[in-house]
Design an enzyme around this catalytic site. Structure first.
Site, PDB file in Angstrom:
ATOM      1  NE  ARG A 221      -2.836  -3.278   1.138  1.00  0.00           N
ATOM      2  CZ  ARG A 221      -3.177  -4.075   0.149  1.00  0.00           C
ATOM      3  NH1 ARG A 221      -2.600  -3.994  -1.016  1.00  0.00           N
ATOM      4  NH2 ARG A 221      -4.113  -4.970   0.352  1.00  0.00           N
TER       5      ARG A 221
ATOM      6  CD  GLU B 177      -1.745   3.727  -6.638  1.00  0.00           C
ATOM      7  OE1 GLU B 177      -2.693   3.135  -7.203  1.00  0.00           O
ATOM      8  OE2 GLU B 177      -0.928   3.139  -5.918  1.00  0.00           O
TER       9      GLU B 177
ATOM     10  CG  HIS C 293      -1.973  -0.141  -7.980  1.00  0.00           C
ATOM     11  ND1 HIS C 293      -2.521   0.717  -7.063  1.00  0.00           N
ATOM     12  CD2 HIS C 293      -2.214  -1.387  -7.498  1.00  0.00           C
ATOM     13  CE1 HIS C 293      -3.081   0.031  -6.082  1.00  0.00           C
ATOM     14  NE2 HIS C 293      -2.898  -1.245  -6.321  1.00  0.00           N
TER      15      HIS C 293
END
Length: 358
Positions: free
Chosen positions: A238, A267, A286
């Site tokens: 994370r 993000e 990601h």
């Protein structure tokens, strides 16, 4: 509670929060239930009569604001390993069962981490840069055999990473809430209070823990100062596990050798972020768990659980809403050490960052 009571006398009413694109291959689910596809603006109205919710848009935070007063659907499934955006008070305190998509992303993420370790040790980014500049520059590289890797997070993803790195010859240890001397996948598992000591011994620090109040900024200035100047940090957990300002400072000052970051506090990563320009940083969007076919696997898992829900059978991947983790089912591992993406060092979890993989 491992099951949610289905409606009687009719197929269940399932709401799918779709985001930009609907999930693929939903025909089998549509044969089991009345399925309605909605976007965020229509979610509140759809929930009023829903028996279950499939959070295909796992990055959406709309469920909290749309949840009906005085109750809601009996079951909520999310297309990710993390569940933090689901754990709002009305859902946690209510009767709805929450399930996640554990198991889809473990091995792809482990492969990705091994690739990053090799990229650092063999300077593959440097080779690609030099090729682009048409420069022939011989260098020596590092061995990974015998290097020490610390995996922070002892859930399924952390365990898969540990197995993969150990198979490649690294000496693996873990960090979690419970100390263990002979973990089947991670060897020695260090408890929370010894995390900084464990950091000092590692050549590669891999973050695979969920985001909780206890793990927020767990890698900050003090933790970075304990790492070796030759060590690399890999974050596939994370973004907010890391104090990004402190990490930028440590990289610029040469206090650690590099970082590979697949997740970030914000993000998409803004173009203004200094991470783009730091030569010892590998940035990826990601994607570490998103191997070919992952969307289809997510739908198959949901459909299997929908069949169980319709039949009143126990559901797979039930999350304990109070701690944000699954009940562990790893043989030989004590209860309370596993989770949707790994048990973090620290207090019981209440949140875990959502991810299309974990």
């Amino acid at each position: 509670m491992e099951h949610a009571s289905p409606p009687t006398g009719r197929p269940p009413d399932v709401v799918v929060l779709t985001g930009a694109d609907p999930p693929p291959g939903m025909a089998a689910a549509e044969r089991l239930a009345r399925v309605r596809y909605v976007r965020e603006p229509g979610l509140a109205e759809a929930l009023a009569s829903a028996d279950a919710v499939f959070m295909w848009d796992f990055l959406s935070g709309a469920l909290a604001g749309a949840w009906p007063d005085g109750g809601g659907p009996r079951w909520v499934h999310i297309a990710s390993a993390g569940v933090d955006r689901l754990l709002f008070p009305a859902l946690v305190d209510g009767d709805a069962v929450v399930t996640n998509s554990r198991g889809i992303f473990d091995e792809p993420i482990a492969e990705y981490v091994l690739g990053l370790v090799l990229a650092f040790a063999k300077d593959l980014p440097g080779t690609v840069r030099l090729q682009g500049e048409r420069r022939w520059r011989h260098r020596e590289t590092e061995r990974i055999t015998g290097a020490r890797a610390l995996v922070v997070g002892t859930g399924p993803i952390g365990r898969a990473i540990g197995r993969r790195l150990a198979a490649a010859g690294l000496r693996v240890s873990g960090a979690g809430r419970t100390a263990r001397a002979a973990d089947p996948d991670l060897g020695t598992v260090h408890p929370a209070e010894r995390l900084h000591d464990a950091l000092a011994e590692a050549d590669y620090v891999v973050l695979a823990a969920p985001l909780t109040p206890a793990t927020h900024h767990m890698i900050g200035a003090a933790a970075l100062d304990r790492m070796k100047p030759t060590a690399r940090l890999v974050n596939v957990g994370r973004g907010r596990l890391v104090d990004e300002d402190a990490l930028v400072a440590a990289l610029r000052d040469g206090r650690i050798a590099g970082a590979a970051l697949d997740v970030f506090a914000d993000e998409p990563l803004p173009p203004s972020s200094p991470f783009w320009d730091l030569p010892q940083v590998i940035v990826s969007p990601h994607m570490s768990g998103d191997a070919v076919g992952w969307r289809d696997e997510l739908v198959r898992l949901f459909t299997d659980n929908l069949a169980r829900f319709t039949a009143g059978r126990p559901l797979r991947n039930v999350v304990d809403k109070r701690i944000g983790h699954l009940v562990p089912d790893v043989p030989g591992v004590p209860a309370g050490t596993g989770g949707s993406t790994g048990a973090p060092p620290g207090a019981p979890a209440t949140h875990a960052h959502p991810r299309g993989r974990g």
